[in-house]
Enzyme design. Structure first.
Site, mmCIF file in Angstrom:
data_model
loop_
_atom_site.group_PDB
_atom_site.id
_atom_site.type_symbol
_atom_site.label_atom_id
_atom_site.label_comp_id
_atom_site.label_asym_id
_atom_site.label_seq_id
_atom_site.Cartn_x
_atom_site.Cartn_y
_atom_site.Cartn_z
ATOM 1 N N LYS A 1 8.429 -2.907 15.027
ATOM 2 C CA LYS A 1 7.568 -2.398 16.095
ATOM 3 C C LYS A 1 6.620 -3.470 16.597
ATOM 4 O O LYS A 1 6.013 -4.135 15.764
ATOM 5 C CB LYS A 1 6.798 -1.226 15.502
ATOM 6 C CG LYS A 1 5.675 -0.687 16.324
ATOM 7 C CD LYS A 1 4.917 0.339 15.525
ATOM 8 C CE LYS A 1 3.712 0.753 16.336
ATOM 9 N NZ LYS A 1 2.827 1.600 15.648
ATOM 10 N N LYS B 1 5.289 -4.395 11.462
ATOM 11 C CA LYS B 1 4.417 -3.894 12.526
ATOM 12 C C LYS B 1 3.487 -5.013 12.958
ATOM 13 O O LYS B 1 2.624 -5.456 12.192
ATOM 14 C CB LYS B 1 3.613 -2.701 12.037
ATOM 15 C CG LYS B 1 2.641 -2.193 13.096
ATOM 16 C CD LYS B 1 1.984 -0.907 12.685
ATOM 17 C CE LYS B 1 0.986 -0.471 13.753
ATOM 18 N NZ LYS B 1 0.381 0.825 13.440
ATOM 19 N N CYS C 1 -6.320 5.483 11.027
ATOM 20 C CA CYS C 1 -7.112 5.116 12.218
ATOM 21 C C CYS C 1 -7.419 6.297 13.140
ATOM 22 O O CYS C 1 -8.435 6.283 13.838
ATOM 23 C CB CYS C 1 -6.440 3.979 12.980
ATOM 24 S SG CYS C 1 -4.789 4.365 13.574
#
Ligand code: PBG
Length: 327
Positions: A250, A197, A123
């Site tokens: 996370k 995540k 990204c």
């Protein structure tokens, strides 16, 4: 006979020495990983507007962030980069001349005793800001992305990473990266996967820091739904079979339940990533006087360890390490 008044819990709490002896969970500087954002250029040190206290660093100035951290006892670093160019397939992710690769080679030779981890994702490198290859329908193509990630991981290993940390959330990326690393002779380079995540609002400040916000849509097609604990655990456990050496949970505090469930399901080391939004949330509360900064900082990170996490990735690493060691 048990229970009050025979049993009095305060007997083990009411004495400071005994209280200290009976400490079950602690957090030490050796548990901490400091994320670093490296940028192009020379002589650059620029505070990130969305994350006051966190900065962009050019490679030549890395000693100014790494040496104080290391002196405080923080020995591991997680590198993110701002590339000099972006394109459809994020090819700067595997360009050896880009900031992350340059930072890895520099740090690997200058600081042989420090541990270097590279965030592996697309990204930051794609013009559209998604974490992979976008096909003609505008969707992220899973299997085409695996090849890009494997190339990025190999390039990071070649530059000097001890470990790569894929954060893209494609299916099969851990296996693809493991095979590519082995094929290139990097058997000793580890994979710490962002196994759990979540698609989270708490990455907001980071996307400004890394210039990695998606230009259209969102990441819910690949990151995990915060509403689905069973799906999250199932997805995370798959990374173990593919050869992950460590798993990341996370964001940290919003995922403490996930961390403690994973702790019971696997003996792999776990990391908790206290992300940019958590950093800001705590910072705003500490700087406004709402919380006692030292106590809040310690308790926040300790609670992540208490959930069963071995290693805490945090922008507060240096500050926290100094606080713990009283330096
Ligand atoms: C890259 C990546 C992100 C974070 C770590 N790796 C951003 C995202 O997924 O949008 C977030 C870190 C933070 O918020 O501190 N995919």
């Amino acid at each position: 006979m048990s229970g009050f008044p025979t049993t009095r819990m305060r007997r083990i709490r009411d004495n400071a020495t005994l209280r200290d002896m009976l400490t079950e969970v602690s957090i030490e500087p050796r548990h901490l990983v400091l994320p670093i954002f490296v940028c192009p250029g020379e002589g650059v040190f620029r505070e990130i507007p969305s994350m006051p206290g966190v900065s962009h660093w050019s490679v030549d100035r890395l000693p100014e962030i790494m040496e104080p951290a290391s002196e405080a006892g923080v020995k591991a670093f997680l590198f993110f980069g701002l590339p000099t160019y972006k394109d459809h397939d994020g090819t700067s992710a595997f360009d050896p001349g880009q900031p992350v690769q340059r930072a890895l080679s520099y740090a690997r030779s200058k600081y042989p005793n420090l541990y270097l981890i590279a965030d592996t994702c697309m990204c930051e490198y794609t013009s559209h800001g998604h974490c992979g290859h976008i096909d003609d329908d505008g969707r992220v193509d899973n299997d085409a992305t695996l090849e890009l990630l494997a190339k990025a991981a190999v390039s990071q290993a070649r530059a000097g990473a001890h470990m790569v940390a894929p954060s893209d959330m494609m299916d099969g990326r851990v296996g693809a990266i493991r095979r590519a690393l082995d094929a290139e002779g990097f058997q000793s380079v580890g994979v710490m996967s962002y196994a759990a995540k979540l698609a989270s609002a708490f990455y907001g400040p980071f996307r400004d820091a890394a210039g990695s916000a998606p230009q259209f849509g969102d990441r819910r097609g690949y990151q995990l739904p915060p509403s689905n604990p069973r799906e999250i655990i199932r997805d995370a456990l798959m990374d173990i079979d593919e050869g992950a050496d460590m798993l990341i949970v996370k964001p940290a505090m919003p995922c403490l339940d996930i961390a403690s469930r994973l702790r019971e399901r696997t003996d792999l080391p776990l990391a908790g990533y206290m992300v940019s939004g958590e950093y800001m949330m705590l910072r705003l509360a500490m700087t406004s006087g709402a919380l006692d900064p030292d106590r809040a900082l310690l308790e926040y990170h300790l609670s992540i360890r208490r959930a069963g996490v071995d290693v805490v990735i945090t922008y507060y690493a240096t500050e926290l390490a100094r606080l713990i060691s009283g330096s």
